[in-house]
Structure formats: C-alpha cells, structure tokens
Design a protein around this motif. Structure first.
Motif, PDB file in Angstrom:
ATOM      1  N   LEU A  39       3.517 -10.131 -10.461  1.00  0.00           N
ATOM      2  CA  LEU A  39       2.552 -10.116  -9.367  1.00  0.00           C
ATOM      3  C   LEU A  39       3.228  -9.966  -8.010  1.00  0.00           C
ATOM      4  O   LEU A  39       2.736  -9.232  -7.138  1.00  0.00           O
ATOM      5  N   ALA A  40       4.357 -10.622  -7.805  1.00  0.00           N
ATOM      6  CA  ALA A  40       5.050 -10.525  -6.518  1.00  0.00           C
ATOM      7  C   ALA A  40       5.559  -9.103  -6.281  1.00  0.00           C
ATOM      8  O   ALA A  40       5.456  -8.565  -5.167  1.00  0.00           O
ATOM      9  N   GLU A  41       6.100  -8.477  -7.328  1.00  0.00           N
ATOM     10  CA  GLU A  41       6.573  -7.100  -7.176  1.00  0.00           C
ATOM     11  C   GLU A  41       5.400  -6.153  -6.951  1.00  0.00           C
ATOM     12  O   GLU A  41       5.480  -5.218  -6.146  1.00  0.00           O
ATOM     13  N   GLY A  42       4.290  -6.405  -7.659  1.00  0.00           N
ATOM     14  CA  GLY A  42       3.106  -5.580  -7.458  1.00  0.00           C
ATOM     15  C   GLY A  42       2.572  -5.688  -6.045  1.00  0.00           C
ATOM     16  O   GLY A  42       2.175  -4.687  -5.440  1.00  0.00           O
ATOM     17  N   GLN A  43       2.577  -6.901  -5.492  1.00  0.00           N
ATOM     18  CA  GLN A  43       2.111  -7.089  -4.119  1.00  0.00           C
ATOM     19  C   GLN A  43       3.044  -6.386  -3.135  1.00  0.00           C
ATOM     20  O   GLN A  43       2.592  -5.789  -2.149  1.00  0.00           O
ATOM     21  N   ALA A  44       4.354  -6.435  -3.406  1.00  0.00           N
ATOM     22  CA  ALA A  44       5.312  -5.741  -2.538  1.00  0.00           C
ATOM     23  C   ALA A  44       5.055  -4.237  -2.545  1.00  0.00           C
ATOM     24  O   ALA A  44       5.174  -3.566  -1.506  1.00  0.00           O
ATOM     25  N   PHE A  45       4.685  -3.697  -3.706  1.00  0.00           N
ATOM     26  CA  PHE A  45       4.353  -2.272  -3.785  1.00  0.00           C
ATOM     27  C   PHE A  45       3.093  -1.972  -2.982  1.00  0.00           C
ATOM     28  O   PHE A  45       3.067  -1.028  -2.171  1.00  0.00           O
ATOM     29  N   VAL A  46       2.047  -2.761  -3.164  1.00  0.00           N
ATOM     30  CA  VAL A  46       0.788  -2.535  -2.450  1.00  0.00           C
ATOM     31  C   VAL A  46       0.987  -2.639  -0.942  1.00  0.00           C
ATOM     32  O   VAL A  46       0.369  -1.898  -0.164  1.00  0.00           O
ATOM     33  N   ASP A  47       1.870  -3.532  -0.510  1.00  0.00           N
ATOM     34  CA  ASP A  47       2.091  -3.738   0.923  1.00  0.00           C
ATOM     35  C   ASP A  47       2.745  -2.548   1.615  1.00  0.00           C
ATOM     36  O   ASP A  47       2.848  -2.532   2.849  1.00  0.00           O
ATOM     37  N   LEU A  48       3.176  -1.552   0.843  1.00  0.00           N
ATOM     38  CA  LEU A  48       3.778  -0.360   1.440  1.00  0.00           C
ATOM     39  C   LEU A  48       2.741   0.559   2.073  1.00  0.00           C
ATOM     40  O   LEU A  48       3.100   1.489   2.801  1.00  0.00           O
ATOM     41  N   PHE A  49       1.453   0.308   1.809  1.00  0.00           N
ATOM     42  CA  PHE A  49       0.420   1.274   2.190  1.00  0.00           C
ATOM     43  C   PHE A  49      -0.544   0.678   3.208  1.00  0.00           C
ATOM     44  O   PHE A  49      -1.152  -0.364   2.969  1.00  0.00           O
ATOM     45  N   ARG A  50      -0.669   1.363   4.324  1.00  0.00           N
ATOM     46  CA  ARG A  50      -1.626   1.002   5.360  1.00  0.00           C
ATOM     47  C   ARG A  50      -2.216   2.282   5.939  1.00  0.00           C
ATOM     48  O   ARG A  50      -1.498   3.252   6.174  1.00  0.00           O
ATOM     49  N   LEU A  51      -3.517   2.272   6.173  1.00  0.00           N
ATOM     50  CA  LEU A  51      -4.150   3.443   6.775  1.00  0.00           C
ATOM     51  C   LEU A  51      -3.878   3.516   8.270  1.00  0.00           C
ATOM     52  O   LEU A  51      -3.907   4.592   8.860  1.00  0.00           O
ATOM     53  N   ARG A  52      -3.629   2.384   8.890  1.00  0.00           N
ATOM     54  CA  ARG A  52      -3.358   2.374  10.334  1.00  0.00           C
ATOM     55  C   ARG A  52      -2.174   1.476  10.612  1.00  0.00           C
ATOM     56  O   ARG A  52      -1.887   0.567   9.890  1.00  0.00           O
TER      57      ARG A  52
END
Length: 259
Positions: A246-259
């Motif tokens: 879960l921690a690695e998955g969250q780190a991956f998701v945190d790479l993406f921001r629309l703004r």
C-alpha cells in the motif's frame, strides 16, 4: 440560379451572392468549411465545401490542415499506444460515428500519419497504426494535456477512454520524484504495463503477472483514484481494485497531479 456563400462562423448575415455555375464547377475559392446555400425555385439546398486547406504559408496552419479536423487528434490519441482495430477505436471514441471515423482515418492516412495493415493468421483483421510522423504528435498531445488542465471547465465525470487516461498519466507524471515502480493497470478489457524510474516513465499495452503493483477498474474510476484527493487505501475499498504494498502504491499515485 444564385448561391449564397456563408463564411465559417459568419451566419447568414455574412454572405455573398455568386453564380451557381462557379460553385458547382469548383472554380470558386471557398472558405474552409464554408456553407453554400443554393436557392432554386424557392428551395434551399446546402453543399459543404470539400476544401480542407487554410491556404496559408504559416506552418501552424499547415499542421492544422493535417490534424485540425474535429476528432482527428483524438483518433491519433487512441493509436498512440499501438495499433488498433476499427471497432476498438469506436469504443475509445463513443461520440464519433462510423462514417466520420472512416473519413478521419482516410484523411490521416493520406497525410502520412496513419497506416493500415492486415494481421497475420489466425486473426486476419485490419488494424490502424501511427507512422513515425504520427507518433511525432505526442509532444502536441502532452502540451494539450498540460494546457487543458490549467483551463476552467474540465468535467472529469465525462467519458475517459483507457488510452486517454494512460496518456494523461504519461503527460502529468512528476518524473523528477519518480521511484522504481512496475505497475499492471487493467482498465476493463485493456491492460497496460507502466514502468517508472527517476526521470523516466514508460507505458505500453501488455500484461505483467509479476508486477508488484496491480490496479483494476474502469477508466473514470481509476482517474478519480489517481488524480483525486482520497488516499489509495480508501479508493481501494470499492472504487478500484488494488494489490501490492500500500505504501508503494500510494507513492506511485502521488506522482500524478492535474495542477
């Protein structure tokens, strides 16, 4: 017989009456996408100009001559991650009719941006793929993603194709913060493999059963999980499926921001 030429966006107030013979012989230089309203015996007939050039020396205008028609760049988008069948393109572009899709593919092929091929046995089906020139449009799509994300009015609840989401993530990834991740992304029937490393991001169609991080769901739900404010642990409880650390998955998701 007389005709009224209505310039694009000009309405019927912006017109010029000309001899219909000049219109039908195509000797008249019509504006791009002009509407020809022909009046004969009190009836109105509409003829759309087939001319598709701005007739300018501007290189931006030349580029728009090639990809400026409605749907053209979205067809390119759907082909950016590999060859697709006609039916698959329709699924990724639900708002386009079969006739318009055929016209856009023919136009892109004539422009040297798309090629077609027949898959070998046992499939024996026709597919469409981008040429090198077509693949060269990726920086254009990437720039449009960044520019569009900064403009008001975007509604993420509207349909998002799996390919559109994958390219959006490719465009918006913060590569400077990326760690080493191997991700399997299954969006409906479409499967993608994403690999990140410091300064690098790659996405391709395919399956990787051994991928440490595995996401499943529909494209719109996945977009909400990737770009939305809710943590992955919460999204994985019904919005999408997730397997892995879960921690690695969250780190991956945190790479993406629309703004």
């Amino acid at each position: 017989m007389r005709a009224i030429i209505v310039a694009p966006g000009g309405g019927y107030g912006n017109h010029e009456a000309v001899d219909i013979g000049h219109v039908l012989s195509s000797s008249l230089a019509l504006p791009r996408l002009a509407l020809v309203v022909i009046k004969s015996n009190q009836k109105l007939y509409e003829v759309t100009s087939t001319r598709r050039s701005y007739n300018e020396g501007c290189i931006a205008a030349h580029a728009l001559d090639l990809v400026g028609d409605r749907w053209a760049l979205l067809v390119v988008r759907e082909l950016m991650l590999g060859a697709r069948r006609f039916s698959a393109l329709r699924e990724g572009l639900p708002g386009i009719s079969a006739n318009v899709l055929t016209q856009r593919l023919e136009g892109l092929e004539a422009a040297g941006l798309v090629s077609r091929a027949i898959l070998p046995d046992p499939a024996r089906v026709q597919v469409y793929a981008l040429t090198d020139a077509g693949l060269g449009l990726w920086p254009v799509l990437r720039a449009l993603c960044h520019w569009g994300a900064a403009q008001p009015g975007h509604d993420p609840r509207q349909f998002i194709s799996p390919t559109a989401l994958m390219l959006s993530m490719r465009a918006m990834c913060a590569r400077d913060r990326a760690g080493a991740h191997v991700v399997q992304m299954q969006l409906g029937a479409d499967r993608f493999i994403i690999r990140t490393a410091p300064g690098a991001y790659r996405v391709a169609r395919g399956d990787s059963p051994a991928a440490p991080l595995r996401f499943t769901g529909q494209a719109n739900a996945m977009a909400a999980a990737i770009y939305g404010p809710r943590p992955l642990a919460e999204c994985a409880q019904g919005l999408i499926g997730f397997e892995g650390d879960l921690a690695e998955g969250q780190a991956f998701v945190d790479l993406f921001r629309l703004r």
